[in-house]
Design a protein around this motif. Structure first.
Motif, PDB file in Angstrom:
ATOM      1  N   HIS A 216     -10.089  47.775  -7.597  1.00  0.00           N
ATOM      2  CA  HIS A 216     -11.053  47.821  -6.512  1.00  0.00           C
ATOM      3  C   HIS A 216     -11.293  49.266  -6.111  1.00  0.00           C
TER       4      HIS A 216
ATOM      5  N   VAL B 184     -12.353  51.435  -2.681  1.00  0.00           N
ATOM      6  CA  VAL B 184     -12.408  51.385  -1.224  1.00  0.00           C
ATOM      7  C   VAL B 184     -12.762  52.786  -0.747  1.00  0.00           C
TER       8      VAL B 184
ATOM      9  N   TRP C 249     -14.558  48.324   1.957  1.00  0.00           N
ATOM     10  CA  TRP C 249     -14.523  47.859   0.574  1.00  0.00           C
ATOM     11  C   TRP C 249     -15.834  48.172  -0.120  1.00  0.00           C
TER      12      TRP C 249
ATOM     13  N   ARG D 191     -15.212  45.663  -6.954  1.00  0.00           N
ATOM     14  CA  ARG D 191     -14.076  45.463  -7.842  1.00  0.00           C
ATOM     15  C   ARG D 191     -14.538  45.057  -9.227  1.00  0.00           C
TER      16      ARG D 191
ATOM     17  N   TYR E 101     -11.287  55.713  -2.754  1.00  0.00           N
ATOM     18  CA  TYR E 101      -9.982  55.356  -3.298  1.00  0.00           C
ATOM     19  C   TYR E 101     -10.129  54.283  -4.368  1.00  0.00           C
TER      20      TYR E 101
ATOM     21  N   ARG F  10      -5.288  45.634  -7.538  1.00  0.00           N
ATOM     22  CA  ARG F  10      -4.986  44.367  -6.890  1.00  0.00           C
ATOM     23  C   ARG F  10      -3.875  43.671  -7.672  1.00  0.00           C
TER      24      ARG F  10
ATOM     25  N   HIS G  49       0.766  37.640  -5.641  1.00  0.00           N
ATOM     26  CA  HIS G  49       2.017  36.915  -5.435  1.00  0.00           C
ATOM     27  C   HIS G  49       1.638  35.474  -5.129  1.00  0.00           C
TER      28      HIS G  49
ATOM     29  N   ILE H  11      -1.919  35.000  -4.506  1.00  0.00           N
ATOM     30  CA  ILE H  11      -2.523  35.668  -3.350  1.00  0.00           C
ATOM     31  C   ILE H  11      -2.523  37.169  -3.599  1.00  0.00           C
ATOM     32  N   GLY H  12      -3.688  37.779  -3.449  1.00  0.00           N
ATOM     33  CA  GLY H  12      -3.829  39.186  -3.805  1.00  0.00           C
ATOM     34  C   GLY H  12      -3.495  40.161  -2.696  1.00  0.00           C
ATOM     35  N   TYR H  13      -3.186  41.368  -3.117  1.00  0.00           N
ATOM     36  CA  TYR H  13      -2.947  42.474  -2.196  1.00  0.00           C
ATOM     37  C   TYR H  13      -3.079  43.759  -2.997  1.00  0.00           C
ATOM     38  N   TYR H  14      -3.279  44.867  -2.308  1.00  0.00           N
ATOM     39  CA  TYR H  14      -3.399  46.171  -2.961  1.00  0.00           C
ATOM     40  C   TYR H  14      -2.033  46.853  -2.931  1.00  0.00           C
ATOM     41  N   ASP H  15      -1.420  46.977  -4.108  1.00  0.00           N
ATOM     42  CA  ASP H  15      -0.073  47.544  -4.097  1.00  0.00           C
ATOM     43  C   ASP H  15      -0.031  49.036  -4.421  1.00  0.00           C
TER      44      ASP H  15
ATOM     45  N   TRP I 195      -2.427  52.717  -4.596  1.00  0.00           N
ATOM     46  CA  TRP I 195      -3.653  53.424  -4.261  1.00  0.00           C
ATOM     47  C   TRP I 195      -3.617  54.808  -4.883  1.00  0.00           C
ATOM     48  N   GLY I 196      -4.784  55.298  -5.279  1.00  0.00           N
ATOM     49  CA  GLY I 196      -4.872  56.677  -5.705  1.00  0.00           C
ATOM     50  C   GLY I 196      -4.889  57.597  -4.497  1.00  0.00           C
TER      51      GLY I 196
END
Lengths: 107, 123
Positions: free
Chosen positions: B35, B37, B47, B50, B97, B101, B104, B107-111, B113-114
């Protein structure tokens, strides 16, 4: 479009509990993440799937989500926790939504 | 070590174009969704869009406010994702950025980042 609302600022004394809220229509039906961003740095994930903590995030960070409000709780707040906090959820249309951010000040 | 490194930002005139890159390392790039952002100066996170994996036909999605001006692509052979920005406006000025994604239990999340790359649109 779906919106998430956060208070612009929250203040807390060191050692006390900080509560940051995030409100949205039936937000409890969605999964919420929380990101911490310190000045000049990239966001860091602190809570995902409403209440789960990534590896390396201190136990003092916790989250919940019910009804129209998700909550990030920081117990025993430390000076290092001073940062902007953003909630984030996925809209039903697969769009990603961020809250406007809350500046946490540790006085 | 997982790394996302954005590049390609800079100063561009209104109406111009810019292509940002996001070079990844430390994990299986081809199996990840990416993604973009952005964050305008002094503002919150927004956002952009993606791109999914080959298994999902490299499906893309964008914030509706961008109205087709931005295009996300990827080159799995180079472990790099791209953000092509056309018809740039002054309001596109922001740090951009790249983020991965992860999931778990579906269910997604952003772990990750640049560090972000700054795009300034100004005459």
């Amino acid at each position: 479009s779906y919106e998430l609302t956060q208070p612009p600022s929250v203040s807390v004394s060191p050692g006390q509990t900080a509560i940051v809220t995030c409100s949205g229509d039936v937000l409890g039906d969605k999964y919420v993440c929380w990101y911490q961003q310190k000045p000049g740095q990239s966001p860091v994930l602190v809570i995902y799937q409403d209440h789960r903590r990534p590896s390396g995030i201190p136990e003092r960070f916790s989250g919940s989500n019910s009804g129209n409000t998700a909550t990030l709780t920081i117990s025993g707040t430390q000076a290092m926790d001073e940062a902007d906090y953003y909630c984030q959820a996925w809209d039903s249309s697969t769009a990603v939504v961020f809250g406007g951010g809350t500046k946490l000040t540790v006085l | 070590e997982v790394q996302l490194v954005e590049s390609g930002g800079g100063l561009v005139q209104p109406g111009g174009s810019l292509r940002l890159s996001c070079a990844a390392s430390g994990f299986t790039f081809s199996g990840s969704t990416f993604h973009w952002v952005r964050q305008a100066p002094g503002k919150g996170l927004e956002w952009v869009g993606r791109i999914r994996t080959r298994a999902d036909s490299y499906a893309t999605a964008y914030d509706v406010s961008l109205k087709g001006r931005f295009t996300i692509s990827r080159d799995d052979s180079k472990n790099t994702a791209y953000l092509q920005m056309n018809s740039l406006k002054t309001e596109d000025t922001a740090v951009y950025y790249c983020t991965r994604r992860n999931y778990h239990d579906g269910i997604g999340y952003y772990d990750y980042w640049g560090q972000g790359t700054l795009v300034t649109v100004s005459s």
